[in-house]
Design an enzyme around this catalytic site. Structure first.
Site, short mmCIF file in Angstrom:
data_model
loop_
_atom_site.label_atom_id
_atom_site.label_comp_id
_atom_site.label_asym_id
_atom_site.label_seq_id
_atom_site.Cartn_x
_atom_site.Cartn_y
_atom_site.Cartn_z
N HIS A 194 0.84 -1.19 0.00
CA HIS A 194 0.00 0.00 0.00
C HIS A 194 0.89 1.25 0.00
O HIS A 194 1.78 1.37 0.84
CB HIS A 194 -0.88 0.05 1.25
CG HIS A 194 -1.61 -1.22 1.54
ND1 HIS A 194 -1.94 -1.61 2.82
CD2 HIS A 194 -2.07 -2.20 0.72
CE1 HIS A 194 -2.57 -2.77 2.78
NE2 HIS A 194 -2.68 -3.15 1.52
N TYR B 131 3.56 2.75 13.86
CA TYR B 131 3.99 3.72 12.86
C TYR B 131 3.35 5.08 13.14
O TYR B 131 2.18 5.20 13.48
CB TYR B 131 3.71 3.25 11.44
CG TYR B 131 2.35 2.70 11.15
CD1 TYR B 131 1.39 3.48 10.51
CD2 TYR B 131 2.03 1.39 11.49
CE1 TYR B 131 0.13 2.97 10.23
CE2 TYR B 131 0.78 0.87 11.20
CZ TYR B 131 -0.17 1.66 10.57
OH TYR B 131 -1.40 1.16 10.30
#
Length: 467
Positions: free
Chosen positions: A69, A132
């Site tokens: 992605h 993240y």
């Protein structure tokens, strides 16, 4: 896990994709690391990307595989527990499209992933957790702007440690297109504010791909207009809008209007650029100086004489608070529409012989050159900051320029009468002007930009002005 002695940052084959070796301190109790340390990491080359959201993903069993992605934001990926195999593919347009990098990560390694680079992860140990940081808030609408490529793409030939046939994948990830069918993620858009003005028109002509908005669409003098505008799609905002009625700015109403557009509006624009991580390009003026210096450098302290100059100086100070900014300081701007050169050409064509000030000095700046300078700074990677931009060549007075216009139109040089500023201002309500408006160009030239000669550009411009 092997502790790392010192923090370090290493580039990869993908432009902007960085591998960060983290300083992990271990003892008999376990380990500790600074997972994100802005000052140290930025000093080592990680972009100051302004994270606003922290996400954590937990995978129960080895073999869980996600991706590939590419997302419309930057991210900083690291592990809290376990190990993963990571694969990154450049899905941005350009020569790097399709470049692939793979790496095994544990808690001692992090990766900075720039916008438009696809990422995929395969867990190598049970109970793996990775986190993240991202610099935009996730939403369902944002997911519509993702770009995908298939994990099994033959041209990428990623050597997954656990074969994909044995891995845990989502149906959506299995269905992503092959690289040959991927439409690259486009770069963030460019916004030009003030498209109806002289510079706005030049920028619109130079950048047909940009979104150019007029005051009717985005009015910097109206806080509600700025608040309602959607800045999310833009990576670069160029502010070519300003209140420039120098004399009217000295009146009670004009003073309010000048501050509304040049200061309050700019403050709102700075806030929007900060929130959406935009590079802000702002056009300033020699009027931020009192004109006592024969030539102005970028680091000369502000010393404005009138309200217009005061508002431009205040706007500059606001823009300078943004890390990613360019301030282009200009003087004596000439472009499409009403301006000094067009006025002089009209007077010459109509047989009028004017008196023109001969004790104010500077160089003309043509909007085509400003547009070229803006494009150069944005594409060359020039350091952020303030740059003077004007035409090159000799310093001239307004009377010198008027005379050149008259001669070019077939009139005699003696048809222009030089007058002092004091004489010209008798019986008029005028704002104070800098006597010297010439700008030093060495800083801009050091970036590789070559300003056009003002005299050559004047001749070319006059050919576009109809009698």
């Amino acid at each position: 896990m092997t502790p790392v002695a010192a923090l370090s940052v290493t580039p990869t084959a993908i432009d902007g994709l960085l591998v960060v070796a983290l300083d992990v301190r271990a003892d008999n109790r376990g380990w500790f690391k600074e997972n994100w340390q802005r000052r140290k990491m930025v000093d080592l080359g990680v972009p100051d990307f302004g994270p606003v959201q922290n996400n954590v993903s937990f995978n129960t069993a080895a073999g869980a595989t996600r991706g590939i992605h590419a997302e419309p934001w930057d991210k900083f990926v690291s592990l809290a527990r376990g190990r993963i195999f990571g694969a990154w593919v450049d899905l941005r347009p350009g020569p790097g499209f399709g470049t692939c990098v793979t790496l095994e990560l544990g808690p001692e390694t992090a990766v900075f992933v720039p916008r438009g680079v696809g990422n995929a992860f395969q867990t190598l140990e049970d109970e793996t957790a990775y986190s993240y940081l991202v610099n935009d808030h996730w939403s369902l609408a944002a997911k519509d702007s993702y770009t995908f490529v298939n994990l099994a793409d033959e041209t990428l030939a990623i050597a997954w440690p656990i074969p994909l046939a044995q891995a845990e994948l989502s149906d959506a990830d299995r269905a992503h297109p092959r690289l040959a069918d991927v439409v690259p993620m486009p770069a963030a858009k460019t916004l030009v504010v003030g498209a109806g003005g002289q510079l706005g028109q030049a920028l619109s002509a130079a950048w047909p791909h940009a979104t150019a908005v007029t005051r009717a669409e985005l009015d910097l003098a109206d806080p509600a207009s700025v608040a309602a505008f959607d800045f999310a799609p833009y990576g670069v905002v160029v502010n070519a809008a300003a209140y420039t009625a120098v004399d009217a700015a000295e009146t009670p109403e004009g003073r309010k209007d000048a501050w509304a557009a040049n200061v309050t509006g700019v403050a709102a624009l700075v806030g929007a650029a900060r929130e959406h991580r935009c590079t802000l390009v702002h056009v300033s003026s020699d009027y931020v100086f009192d004109g006592t210096q024969a030539e102005h450098t970028e680091d000369e302290p502000f010393s404005p004489l009138g309200v217009y100059g005061q508002t431009k100086a205040a706007g500059d100070a606001l823009v300078a608070t943004l890390p990613a900014h360019y301030i282009l300081r200009t003087s004596w701007v000439i472009g499409a529409g009403k301006n000094f050169v067009a006025t002089m050409a009209s007077l010459a064509d109509r047989g009028i012989s004017p008196g023109v000030v001969d004790d104010q000095y500077g160089r003309l700046t043509f909007t085509s050159d400003i547009a070229r300078a803006v494009d150069h700074l944005l594409t060359s990677g020039a350091p952020y900051g303030t740059y003077n931009v004007s035409g090159a060549g000799e310093v001239m007075s307004w009377a010198d320029i008027a005379t050149a216009v008259f001669v070019a139109r077939g009139r005699s040089a003696t048809d222009v009468t030089p007058v002092s500023t004091a004489t010209y201002g008798e019986g008029k309500t005028l704002a104070p002007r800098p006597q010297h408006s010439a700008l030093a160009l060495a800083k801009l030239e050091a970036t590789g930009f070559v300003p056009g000669l003002a005299t050559d550009q004047l001749k070319a411009y006059l050919e576009t002005v109809s009698p």
